[in-house]
Design a protein around this motif. Structure first.
Motif, mmCIF file in Angstrom:
data_model
loop_
_atom_site.group_PDB
_atom_site.id
_atom_site.type_symbol
_atom_site.label_atom_id
_atom_site.label_comp_id
_atom_site.label_asym_id
_atom_site.label_seq_id
_atom_site.Cartn_x
_atom_site.Cartn_y
_atom_site.Cartn_z
ATOM 1 N N LEU A 86 33.348 39.873 45.101
ATOM 2 C CA LEU A 86 34.000 38.816 44.337
ATOM 3 C C LEU A 86 35.489 38.794 44.643
ATOM 4 N N ARG A 87 36.058 37.604 44.595
ATOM 5 C CA ARG A 87 37.494 37.419 44.777
ATOM 6 C C ARG A 87 38.063 36.881 43.464
ATOM 7 N N LEU A 88 39.026 37.599 42.913
ATOM 8 C CA LEU A 88 39.639 37.192 41.658
ATOM 9 C C LEU A 88 41.094 36.835 41.896
ATOM 10 N N GLU A 89 41.459 35.636 41.526
ATOM 11 C CA GLU A 89 42.844 35.201 41.581
ATOM 12 C C GLU A 89 43.393 35.293 40.165
ATOM 13 N N LEU A 90 44.474 36.044 39.999
ATOM 14 C CA LEU A 90 45.060 36.283 38.682
ATOM 15 C C LEU A 90 46.507 35.819 38.672
ATOM 16 N N ASP A 91 46.818 34.978 37.718
ATOM 17 C CA ASP A 91 48.197 34.527 37.505
ATOM 18 C C ASP A 91 48.625 35.176 36.186
ATOM 19 N N ILE A 92 49.528 36.146 36.250
ATOM 20 C CA ILE A 92 49.880 36.976 35.095
ATOM 21 C C ILE A 92 51.338 36.756 34.723
ATOM 22 N N ALA A 93 51.559 36.407 33.455
ATOM 23 C CA ALA A 93 52.920 36.185 32.963
ATOM 24 C C ALA A 93 53.094 36.909 31.631
ATOM 25 N N THR A 94 54.317 37.373 31.385
ATOM 26 C CA THR A 94 54.651 38.009 30.118
ATOM 27 C C THR A 94 55.502 37.046 29.299
#
Length: 123
Positions: A86-94
């Motif tokens: 699986l390929r997971l694209e994660l856009d993470i912001a605080t």
């Protein structure tokens, strides 16, 4: 890892300031697939949400608890015998409040399997 030997992180790369790409390999022999479902293993949605949380914890180097989920869309069934990678694209912001916001899209091959947005609180 909540489920021992459930998946293996093949790679985890930072693409820019808040975007990450993870490649994982699902263990199709894992016990969870004996019950979900016998003879036709399907990735449980809750397991995908846990994987996303664990990857986010690894990236942020923080223990997290889920505060909310929105826009959860399971778009294709993941059969670990057919497509274990699986390929997971994660856009993470605080946020200013210290919350961790994640937008995820999960793929097998070129098929979108899952889209979700989640918010985590550091514990």
């Amino acid at each position: 890892m909540l489920l021992k030997d459930f998946y293996k992180v093949i790679s985890l790369e930072k693409n820019d300031s808040q975007k990450y790409l993870a490649i994982i390999f699902i263990n199709e022999k894992h016990e969870v697939f004996k019950g979900h479902f016998p003879g036709n293993p399907i990735m449980p949605g809750v397991c995908m949400m846990q994987i996303i949380k664990e990857l986010t914890e690894q990236i942020t180097e923080s223990s997290l608890i889920m505060q909310s989920l929105t826009n959860v869309k399971f778009m294709a069934l993941i059969n670990p015998e057919v497509t274990p990678e699986l390929r997971l694209e994660l856009d993470i912001a605080t946020t200013e409040e210290g919350l961790i916001k994640v937008k995820n899209t999960t793929y097998f091959n070129e098929t979108v399997a899952l889209k979700l947005s989640s918010v985590y609180k550091k514990v």
